[in-house]
Write a protein that holds these residues in place. Structure first.
Motif, mmCIF file in Angstrom:
data_model
loop_
_atom_site.group_PDB
_atom_site.id
_atom_site.type_symbol
_atom_site.label_atom_id
_atom_site.label_comp_id
_atom_site.label_asym_id
_atom_site.label_seq_id
_atom_site.Cartn_x
_atom_site.Cartn_y
_atom_site.Cartn_z
ATOM 1 N N UNK A 159 0.829 -1.199 0.000
ATOM 2 C CA UNK A 159 0.000 0.000 0.000
ATOM 3 C C UNK A 159 0.868 1.256 0.000
ATOM 4 N N UNK A 160 0.431 2.294 -0.698
ATOM 5 C CA UNK A 160 1.167 3.552 -0.697
ATOM 6 C C UNK A 160 1.044 4.266 0.640
ATOM 7 N N UNK A 161 2.027 5.055 0.973
ATOM 8 C CA UNK A 161 2.025 5.761 2.242
ATOM 9 C C UNK A 161 1.032 6.914 2.269
ATOM 10 N N UNK A 162 0.470 7.182 3.453
ATOM 11 C CA UNK A 162 -0.402 8.339 3.643
ATOM 12 C C UNK A 162 0.456 9.585 3.872
ATOM 13 N N UNK A 163 -0.172 10.751 3.716
ATOM 14 C CA UNK A 163 0.518 11.993 4.060
ATOM 15 C C UNK A 163 -0.231 12.636 5.218
ATOM 16 N N UNK A 164 0.521 12.946 6.262
ATOM 17 C CA UNK A 164 -0.048 13.429 7.525
ATOM 18 C C UNK A 164 0.461 14.832 7.808
ATOM 19 N N UNK A 165 -0.413 15.680 8.292
ATOM 20 C CA UNK A 165 -0.014 17.006 8.768
ATOM 21 C C UNK A 165 -0.198 17.030 10.277
ATOM 22 N N UNK A 184 4.743 -1.901 2.360
ATOM 23 C CA UNK A 184 3.963 -0.676 2.233
ATOM 24 C C UNK A 184 4.866 0.551 2.267
ATOM 25 N N UNK A 185 4.465 1.596 1.570
ATOM 26 C CA UNK A 185 5.241 2.829 1.579
ATOM 27 C C UNK A 185 5.151 3.527 2.937
ATOM 28 N N UNK A 186 6.200 4.194 3.316
ATOM 29 C CA UNK A 186 6.216 4.906 4.594
ATOM 30 C C UNK A 186 5.327 6.151 4.510
ATOM 31 N N UNK A 187 4.621 6.409 5.597
ATOM 32 C CA UNK A 187 3.850 7.647 5.670
ATOM 33 C C UNK A 187 4.802 8.838 5.737
ATOM 34 N N UNK A 188 4.378 9.956 5.183
ATOM 35 C CA UNK A 188 5.158 11.195 5.269
ATOM 36 C C UNK A 188 4.412 12.175 6.162
ATOM 37 N N UNK A 189 5.154 13.077 6.782
ATOM 38 C CA UNK A 189 4.549 13.999 7.738
ATOM 39 C C UNK A 189 5.115 15.405 7.558
ATOM 40 N N UNK A 190 4.233 16.379 7.623
ATOM 41 C CA UNK A 190 4.629 17.784 7.591
ATOM 42 C C UNK A 190 4.169 18.429 8.888
ATOM 43 N N UNK A 191 5.079 19.062 9.601
ATOM 44 C CA UNK A 191 4.738 19.744 10.847
ATOM 45 C C UNK A 191 4.382 21.203 10.566
ATOM 46 N N UNK A 192 3.363 21.677 11.249
ATOM 47 C CA UNK A 192 2.913 23.066 11.103
ATOM 48 C C UNK A 192 2.661 23.632 12.500
ATOM 49 N N UNK A 217 -4.113 1.702 -2.806
ATOM 50 C CA UNK A 217 -4.098 0.285 -2.450
ATOM 51 C C UNK A 217 -3.175 -0.489 -3.386
ATOM 52 N N UNK A 218 -2.455 -1.448 -2.831
ATOM 53 C CA UNK A 218 -1.594 -2.283 -3.655
ATOM 54 C C UNK A 218 -2.386 -3.256 -4.518
#
Length: 362
Positions: A41-47, A82-90, A122-123
């Motif tokens: 599965x591809x990673x989610x992007x989180x803020x 699965x791809x790692x989730x990425x995160x951006x801090x604000x 989804x993979x």
């Protein structure tokens, strides 16, 4: 350094990995059958909101963000990772809006809140899933689905328990420095403060609150004059307004009226919030008690406060530069907060994150 409080970015989640087309190959199993594994599965992007940030300057480094793709499947029924989730801090207080519609997607108004802004794809299924009695050697596997993608606007509205509002050179920055550990730029000319500043004020009972210094407001600020329009939104969420007035002003009551009119023009609700008046720069008036008392009475004139039924806020005569009267002012601030302040809620483990914003933050 430039103060960035609004920026548009593009965010992509990771693509799902493709399923594998593979057949079992072993020495004594010439027709071992399909064994293609699934794609990851591809990673989610989180803020995530972070109390250590006070602006969006770091987002200027790149306008395009993406999470990791999922790995493709392999033979021997091995699924891809699965791809790692990425995160951006604000900063805390950042709103996330859809860039196309302007719709509010999320409001990160508490420390360490997270929001999944786009979900990974989804993979795909490997060919092992497509074997049937009539097709025992399928040569088909699913491709991974693409991850979600969207353009969003990050818009910061500073969170503070109380906000200092006044004309340029009223002494707001000096007052902030006097009651907190914040050291804003201070000089004897208008528009010293070009960006909002937040400090932490504490009292003798070890309570703490967040105090914001909003850049000087001038007449017509709500229409874009001066610096006020760019920063008026940063006072939207303060729970208490402190009007800072120069005791040596030629027309202190007129200043109060002007400030209230600008706040009202931006949002009628602002002038209905609890308020205090800090009559500043007593040192320049040589602490003339009768003069200070007369100015204070003018500021408490009932006609200045119709929205409060003619009941004026309490006036505190202070000298921020000499820290006279500032302790009493800070102690009074805490009487407006029965529950935890934002300064106290920002302490690690001090307060759970509610599911919806309290009314005072809307």
């Amino acid at each position: 350094m430039k103060f960035v409080d609004e920026i548009e970015i593009r965010i992509r989640a990771g693509h799902g990995g493709a399923g594998a087309v593979s057949f079992l190959r072993e020495k004594y199993r010439a027709q071992g059958g399909p064994d293609g594994g699934d794609g990851g599965r591809g990673g989610d992007f989180i803020i995530r909101s972070s109390p250590s940030l006070q602006n969006l300057n770091h987002v200027l480094q790149t306008r395009n963000y993406r999470a990791e793709n999922g790995e493709p499947g392999r033979g021997n029924n091995q699924s891809g990772a699965g791809g790692s989730d990425a995160e951006l801090r604000v900063p805390v207080g950042t709103e996330i809006l859809d860039a196309e519609t302007g719709e509010l997607i999320a409001d990160l108004y508490r420390s360490d809140q997270t929001f999944v802004i786009v979900k990974g794809g989804k993979g795909g299924l490997g060919n092992q899933h497509f074997a049937t009695s009539s097709n025992q050697a399928p040569t088909y596997a699913q491709p991974g689905l693409p991850g979600d993608e969207r353009r969003v606007i990050l818009r910061l509205k500073l969170l503070a328990d109380a906000g200092l509002v006044g004309l340029p050179n009223a002494g707001k920055s000096t007052l902030l420095a006097a009651v907190t550990r914040k050291l804003p730029k201070i000089a004897d000319y208008a528009f010293t403060t070009l960006t909002p500043n937040i400090g932490v004020a504490e009292n003798d009972s070890f309570r703490r609150l967040l105090l914001a210094d909003i850049p000087g407001i001038i007449e017509g600020a709500h229409m874009g004059h001066g610096l006020g329009l760019a920063f008026l939104r940063h006072i939207e969420r303060v729970r208490l307004i402190i009007y800072v007035i120069d005791v040596a002003s030629m027309d202190p009551a007129g200043e109060i009226a002007l400030l209230k009119n600008e706040l009202r023009s931006y949002s009628e609700e602002l002038i209905e919030r609890p308020a205090l008046i800090a009559l500043n720069k007593l040192d320049l008036a040589n602490y003339e008690d009768e003069f200070v008392r007369e100015v204070g009475q003018r500021l408490r004139a009932p006609e200045l406060w119709p929205e409060k039924g003619g009941v004026a806020p309490e006036v505190f005569a202070i000298s921020a530069v000499e820290k006279r009267g500032t302790r009493e002012l800070v102690e009074k601030l805490f009487t407006f907060f029965d529950g935890p302040t934002l300064g106290e809620e920002s302490l690690p483990g001090a307060h759970p994150v509610p599911s919806t914003p309290p009314e005072s933050l809307l």
